[in-house]
Design a protein around this motif. Sequence first.
Motif, short mmCIF file in Angstrom:
data_model
loop_
_atom_site.label_atom_id
_atom_site.label_comp_id
_atom_site.label_asym_id
_atom_site.label_seq_id
_atom_site.Cartn_x
_atom_site.Cartn_y
_atom_site.Cartn_z
N UNK A 279 0.75 -1.20 0.09
CA UNK A 279 0.13 -0.18 -0.09
C UNK A 279 0.91 1.43 -0.19
N UNK A 280 0.14 2.29 0.38
CA UNK A 280 0.78 3.83 0.47
C UNK A 280 1.65 3.75 1.65
N UNK A 281 1.79 5.02 1.97
CA UNK A 281 2.72 5.28 3.19
C UNK A 281 1.95 5.06 4.50
N UNK A 282 0.84 5.07 4.63
CA UNK A 282 0.11 4.71 5.92
C UNK A 282 0.36 3.43 6.14
N UNK A 283 0.08 2.60 5.20
CA UNK A 283 0.09 1.01 5.44
C UNK A 283 1.56 0.82 5.58
N UNK A 284 2.48 1.25 5.24
CA UNK A 284 4.05 0.95 5.14
C UNK A 284 4.43 1.42 6.48
N UNK A 285 3.82 2.40 7.00
CA UNK A 285 4.26 2.91 8.62
C UNK A 285 3.69 1.95 9.64
#
Length: 359
Positions: free
Chosen positions: A101-107
Amino acid sequence: MDSLSINTSTNKYNVFVGTKLRFKIATFLEKQYKKILIVTDDQVANHYLEDVKNSFDSKVNIFSVIIPAGESSKSQQQYFNLISRAIEVGLDRQSLIIALGGGMVGDLAGFAAATYMRGIDYVQVPTSILAHDSSVGGKVAINHSEGKNLIGSFYPPQAVVYDVETLHSLPEKEVRSGYAEVVKHGLISDEIFFHQVLDTDLTSKLSNEILTEHLLKGINVKATIVQNDEKESNVRKYLNFGHTLGHALEANLGYGQITHGEAVAIGMLFALRVSEKTYGVKLPYQPLYSWLISNNYPLTLPTQDIESLINRMKKDKKSLNNHVQMVLLKTVGQPTVEQLDDDLLKQELDNFMRELVNH
């Protein structure tokens, strides 16, 4: 396919950038895993979850967890739910988490990996332009109501696998959000790169070649900095250019009301204004402003309480002794960090907000 290696004091990992990489994730892993938990959101799942699942053979036990899309999911509750899911499916220290996913999922997935059983492996499979920044460097975190990324750690992935084909399903606002970080990488490193980005029209479809070129350049800028300062004791702070006000705006408006990159875009404009005032120099404020407007960045905000913004800026991780520290530019490619006096900050922020309204 292109690749580069990132060497830090705690880990060495590769970043792979190309097309159709989501169909062969297993080939980019240096270890074999018996159990894998894929973390994704309810928008990305519809497009790419099955592709990633099917990239592994039947001997691997694949589980998934789907969370609501949006920055508001980078929360204590979603983190706890994710840990509960890891326990439920029996992940152990030899298991793997994949952040799809994007940054939220990665974080969020990265922070879960960093803390589950005191740390298990994870791999970043970014599906947003913004994640070219967040997926590299090993910063993982969740948000607190008082500030962004206040609960987190430094925990590098085992690999970053970046399939640029996934970027074509992004909504326009997410393209804007991601390209703000590309602009940032240009401003803190290289005037030529910065102007190349300003020649890009985000309202038309971007080719895989252009995306790959810009993303690799951005990743290279970040990789060089991270390799010299993994734990953000000095030069890694430069990667926060535009983020001091950007994070404050995100928190003030409510997470999800404005994308991270849209907030950072406003923060970069403010940082350029403060830089001009502080160093008596002329910086490309107007070219950047014009590019943001032509690419539909939302630069007009609801009226903001200046004191509230400053208080949130003081909660920024760079703040020292209750004073705001900001990344400024002496010129394009020459960032520095300055501690700002409250009165100066209040005056400049008030002027800047009025200027945005009246521009």
